[in-house]
Design a protein around this motif. Structure first.
Motif, PDB file in Angstrom:
ATOM      1  N   UNK A   7      -0.390  11.108  -8.150  1.00  0.00           N
ATOM      2  CA  UNK A   7       0.903  11.753  -7.924  1.00  0.00           C
ATOM      3  C   UNK A   7       1.723  11.908  -9.188  1.00  0.00           C
ATOM      4  N   UNK A   8       1.029  12.169 -10.316  1.00  0.00           N
ATOM      5  CA  UNK A   8       1.749  12.172 -11.609  1.00  0.00           C
ATOM      6  C   UNK A   8       2.877  13.196 -11.666  1.00  0.00           C
ATOM      7  N   UNK A 254       3.805  -1.131   0.297  1.00  0.00           N
ATOM      8  CA  UNK A 254       4.148  -0.655   1.645  1.00  0.00           C
ATOM      9  C   UNK A 254       3.053   0.272   2.176  1.00  0.00           C
ATOM     10  N   UNK A 255       2.536   1.155   1.312  1.00  0.00           N
ATOM     11  CA  UNK A 255       1.428   2.027   1.756  1.00  0.00           C
ATOM     12  C   UNK A 255       0.175   1.198   2.042  1.00  0.00           C
ATOM     13  N   UNK A 256      -0.054   0.175   1.227  1.00  0.00           N
ATOM     14  CA  UNK A 256      -1.220  -0.694   1.473  1.00  0.00           C
ATOM     15  C   UNK A 256      -1.085  -1.364   2.844  1.00  0.00           C
ATOM     16  N   UNK A 257       0.137  -1.772   3.178  1.00  0.00           N
ATOM     17  CA  UNK A 257       0.365  -2.407   4.493  1.00  0.00           C
ATOM     18  C   UNK A 257       0.074  -1.394   5.610  1.00  0.00           C
ATOM     19  N   UNK A 258       0.453  -0.134   5.396  1.00  0.00           N
ATOM     20  CA  UNK A 258       0.154   0.910   6.394  1.00  0.00           C
ATOM     21  C   UNK A 258      -1.361   1.090   6.544  1.00  0.00           C
ATOM     22  N   UNK A 259      -2.050   1.169   5.415  1.00  0.00           N
ATOM     23  CA  UNK A 259      -3.520   1.271   5.471  1.00  0.00           C
ATOM     24  C   UNK A 259      -4.105   0.056   6.214  1.00  0.00           C
ATOM     25  N   UNK A 277      -0.162 -15.415  -1.447  1.00  0.00           N
ATOM     26  CA  UNK A 277       0.898 -15.612  -2.435  1.00  0.00           C
ATOM     27  C   UNK A 277       0.827 -14.681  -3.636  1.00  0.00           C
ATOM     28  N   UNK A 278      -0.264 -13.940  -3.780  1.00  0.00           N
ATOM     29  CA  UNK A 278      -0.394 -13.027  -4.927  1.00  0.00           C
ATOM     30  C   UNK A 278       0.363 -11.730  -4.654  1.00  0.00           C
ATOM     31  N   UNK A 279       0.976 -11.197  -5.697  1.00  0.00           N
ATOM     32  CA  UNK A 279       1.559  -9.863  -5.595  1.00  0.00           C
ATOM     33  C   UNK A 279       0.519  -8.876  -6.124  1.00  0.00           C
ATOM     34  N   UNK A 280      -0.253  -8.343  -5.193  1.00  0.00           N
ATOM     35  CA  UNK A 280      -1.267  -7.330  -5.503  1.00  0.00           C
ATOM     36  C   UNK A 280      -0.504  -6.026  -5.699  1.00  0.00           C
ATOM     37  N   UNK A 281      -0.724  -5.348  -6.822  1.00  0.00           N
ATOM     38  CA  UNK A 281       0.060  -4.128  -7.094  1.00  0.00           C
ATOM     39  C   UNK A 281      -0.681  -2.851  -6.704  1.00  0.00           C
ATOM     40  N   UNK A 282      -1.860  -3.019  -6.095  1.00  0.00           N
ATOM     41  CA  UNK A 282      -2.620  -1.875  -5.585  1.00  0.00           C
ATOM     42  C   UNK A 282      -2.686  -0.716  -6.580  1.00  0.00           C
ATOM     43  N   UNK A 283      -3.142  -1.044  -7.780  1.00  0.00           N
ATOM     44  CA  UNK A 283      -3.512   0.048  -8.688  1.00  0.00           C
ATOM     45  C   UNK A 283      -4.519   0.917  -7.929  1.00  0.00           C
ATOM     46  N   UNK A 349      -6.646   7.259  -1.623  1.00  0.00           N
ATOM     47  CA  UNK A 349      -5.465   7.683  -2.385  1.00  0.00           C
ATOM     48  C   UNK A 349      -4.383   6.604  -2.345  1.00  0.00           C
ATOM     49  N   UNK A 350      -3.833   6.265  -3.501  1.00  0.00           N
ATOM     50  CA  UNK A 350      -2.817   5.218  -3.563  1.00  0.00           C
ATOM     51  C   UNK A 350      -1.880   5.471  -4.735  1.00  0.00           C
ATOM     52  N   UNK A 351      -0.670   5.881  -4.423  1.00  0.00           N
ATOM     53  CA  UNK A 351       0.388   5.986  -5.434  1.00  0.00           C
ATOM     54  C   UNK A 351       1.715   6.012  -4.687  1.00  0.00           C
ATOM     55  N   UNK A 352       2.774   5.672  -5.385  1.00  0.00           N
ATOM     56  CA  UNK A 352       4.077   5.500  -4.715  1.00  0.00           C
ATOM     57  C   UNK A 352       4.530   6.768  -4.011  1.00  0.00           C
ATOM     58  N   UNK A 353       4.213   7.944  -4.592  1.00  0.00           N
ATOM     59  CA  UNK A 353       4.771   9.201  -4.104  1.00  0.00           C
ATOM     60  C   UNK A 353       3.965   9.823  -2.970  1.00  0.00           C
ATOM     61  N   UNK A 354       3.010   9.090  -2.406  1.00  0.00           N
ATOM     62  CA  UNK A 354       2.321   9.581  -1.203  1.00  0.00           C
ATOM     63  C   UNK A 354       3.360   9.796  -0.103  1.00  0.00           C
ATOM     64  N   UNK A 355       3.036  10.621   0.876  1.00  0.00           N
ATOM     65  CA  UNK A 355       3.932  10.776   2.022  1.00  0.00           C
ATOM     66  C   UNK A 355       3.305  10.053   3.228  1.00  0.00           C
ATOM     67  N   UNK A 356       4.145   9.753   4.216  1.00  0.00           N
ATOM     68  CA  UNK A 356       3.653   9.084   5.428  1.00  0.00           C
ATOM     69  C   UNK A 356       2.583   9.949   6.102  1.00  0.00           C
ATOM     70  N   UNK A 357       2.767  11.275   6.056  1.00  0.00           N
ATOM     71  CA  UNK A 357       1.783  12.195   6.670  1.00  0.00           C
ATOM     72  C   UNK A 357       0.429  12.061   5.969  1.00  0.00           C
TER      73      UNK A 357
END
Ligand SMILES: *Cc1c(COP(=O)(O)O)cnc(C)c1O
Length: 373
Positions: A7-8, A254-259, A277-283, A349-357
């Protein structure tokens, strides 16, 4: 529907004003290499990591070998890392002149398996290079304990893990240095190449600063070095983006939680493992088909249906052609988990700018494939 992998451009549009302002500031300043914007970004990055120093360099690979060289690790020495990583981790050791010794990854976290590290240590071992693969930190407490017992350096290859942390440790806290990459596809990426080294060690700071700039600390005075600088335009872009990294990571999570929720009834593949306890950043959000031979079928099904899924990485390092390239590398033990990962992984697909759709559509298609079998 088409779901892109990156989503660059969306990200650029969201913060265009901030990025354009910094670019204009650099252009107007007349200082484009080793200028004030680089110094500013280095200060911001050190503050962000909570380390004393951060040094901008040309890319994430250079960040690793410049650090190795700063530590005096080179020919005749060995570095330990895992076969389950992007090729560049190993490459950096070879550039420094050291031999790479590979151990297998843990089957769940897919990061270097600390239980297998000690067997790989010899008199020549100088450093362990854990990789925070896919965005989850390696088990740094265990790795630090091993390094202390054997007096080894630890360099965190954090190209994929920026903004992550462990249950009781921060990046940079349990290592000699954290290296990172800012190539565009990383979680904090510029429109091109660059990287950085963050550290609390003044000797690493001084040596990497010298090495990245033709071995020079003072104008016209040189010891050996290279040209590996982070130029000011990229520093300006990264300075604008750094302010958003935590929010972007939260959105990735949040998207990872949806997946995770949408895919939880899967029968034919497994979901990414997040250690407690880890903060996975889902690169990367990576699923694995239970039968490796079905991976390509899943990948094709998704691609045919408009979901731009990819594979990271289909060939483990020791499976690359020509391995071990003379005597430049050595395996310690079987690499079954890395091989399995390479054979069965699919990145959604995984990036912050994904849409819920887009996320819902991806879930729908993955589950449609799951039900076919
Ligand atoms: C991207 C990456 C690198 C290399 O970064 P570059 O900036 O492309 O040189 C190193 N290690 C890992 C794990 C990476 O993902």
């Amino acid at each position: 529907m088409q779901v892109p992998f990156y989503g660059h451009v969306r990200q650029y549009h969201n913060i265009k004003g901030e990025i354009d302002k910094n670019i204009a500031e650099v252009l107007e300043s007349g200082q484009y290499v080793m200028g004030p914007m680089l110094s500013r970004f280095e200060k911001e990055l050190a503050a962000y990591f909570g380390t004393k120093y951060a040094i901008g360099v040309g890319n994430g690979t250079d960040a690793i070998w410049l650090t190795l060289m700063a530590l005096g690790v080179g020919p005749g020495d060995e570095c330990i890392t895992t076969t389950n990583t992007f090729f560049a981790t190993a490459e950096a050791c070879w550039v420094a002149g050291a031999k790479v010794v590979f151990v297998d990854c843990d089957p769940k976290t897919r990061n270097i398996d600390p239980k297998k590290i000690e067997k790989a240590i010899t008199k020549k071992t100088k450093a362990i290079i854990p990789v925070h693969l896919y965005g989850q930190c390696a088990d740094m407490r265990a790795i630090r304990a091993i390094a202390d017992r054997h007096k080894l350096f630890v360099i965190e290859d954090n190209a994929q893990g920026i903004d992550g942390c462990g249950p009781d440790f921060k990046q940079g806290e349990l290592s000699d240095a954290v290296t990172t990459s800012f190539i565009i596809q990383k979680n904090l990426g510029t429109f091109g190449d660059s990287g950085a080294v963050a550290s609390n060690n003044p000797e690493i700071d001084r040596a990497v600063r010298r090495l990245r700039n033709h071995g020079s600390e003072k104008r016209s005075h040189h010891s050996y070095g290279f040209n590996s600088r982070l130029d000011d335009l990229h520093a300006g872009i990264l300075s604008a983006k750094l302010k958003h990294i935590t929010a972007w990571t939260d959105q990735r999570r949040a998207w990872a939680a949806c997946y995770n929720e949408g895919l939880k009834r899967a029968r034919r593949f497994t979901l990414p493992y997040e250690a407690p306890g880890y903060r996975h950043v889902y690169h990367l959000y990576v699923i694995e088909t239970k039968k490796p031979e079905l991976r390509d079928e899943l990948l094709k099904f998704l691609n045919d249906n408009g979901v731009d899924a990819k594979v990271h990485y289909p060939i483990a390092i020791h499976q690359q052609e020509g391995f071990p390239w003379g005597k430049k590398a050595r395996l310690c033990g079987k690499q079954r988990n890395s091989e399995r990962n390479a054979a069965s992984c699919v990145s959604l697909p995984m990036f912050a700018e994904l849409t819920a759709e887009e996320v819902d559509y991806t879930i729908e298609k993955v589950m449609e494939w799951d039900k076919k079998g």
